[in-house]
Write an enzyme that holds these catalytic residues in place. Sequence first.
Site, PDB file in Angstrom:
ATOM      1  N   ASP A   1      -3.432  11.031   8.209  1.00 44.20           N
ATOM      2  CA  ASP A   1      -2.132  10.655   8.740  1.00 44.20           C
ATOM      3  C   ASP A   1      -1.745  11.433   9.986  1.00 44.20           C
ATOM      4  OD1 ASP A   1      -1.631   8.718   6.798  1.00 44.20           O
ATOM      5  OD2 ASP A   1      -1.008  10.252   5.364  1.00 44.20           O
TER       6      ASP A   1
ATOM      7  N   GLU B   1       0.876  -1.161   0.000  1.00 38.31           N
ATOM      8  CA  GLU B   1       0.000   0.000   0.000  1.00 38.31           C
ATOM      9  C   GLU B   1       0.920   1.220   0.000  1.00 38.31           C
ATOM     10  OE1 GLU B   1      -4.120   0.866   2.074  1.00 38.31           O
ATOM     11  OE2 GLU B   1      -2.474   1.365   3.435  1.00 38.31           O
TER      12      GLU B   1
END
Length: 269
Positions: free
Chosen positions: A60, A49
Amino acid sequence: MSRFDTLFANLKAKNEGAFVPFVTLCDPDFDRSFEIIETLIANGADALELGFPFSDPLLDGSVIQAANKRALDGGYSTDACFEMIAKIRSKYPEIPIGLLLCANLVFVPTQCVFFNRCAESGVDAVLIADVPVLASEEFTQAAKKHGIQSVFICPPNADQVTIERIANLTEGYTYLVSRSGVTSAENQAHAKNLDNLIESLKRSNSAPILQGFGIAKPAQVKEALALGCDGAISGSAIVKIIERNLDSQTQLLSELAKFVSVMKAATKS
């Protein structure tokens, strides 16, 4: 069958789960990033990924935000990322490759151009983090036109209607988020209802389920499989290894090899 479909069929036949690492492409630079990916694959990664450097990564935490900044500070762009994917695909024709990125990176060149570049470089699946399943139709149509599988996140608070939509639209794999919030290796908690979510996804005939967010130890991989997932994704823990070894590529690759090996070993019963 697609590469992801083939992977999960092969793993099921061996009674194994999938271990899928996440890294940001071109972190800390193009050549070292490629060596990192070679090391991931050599030590047991079942699929990749990959993230594209972006200035405002929504999901994130601080660790992966820093990885994005390192790549951007090095001047690496979407062009460099597609160049690296093509290089990965040339060396590893069978490894499934999924992208995890924000919609801006898809919209700017136009969806048609973006997904065409995905197909040309060897991408198998794309997860657009900030596009919910309800607003996904134009993306999924553009992806399908170019033979790219669309992946969606199943959040821990998903209701049955959302679960069914995700199961109907997701191809390749389903990304099950362990908990609310952003990515982090430190926050290793997971929602208490994951087992029910997994059962509901499977009843709805979802694509194989990979659990992500906070996966940093082999025991967590085993726990994900015990809950009924088909594998686990680890990102922040891997990017932390990169971050603390920026001054020594040899040490970085050695530490990364050990981490991936033990995480993959945890997928085997």
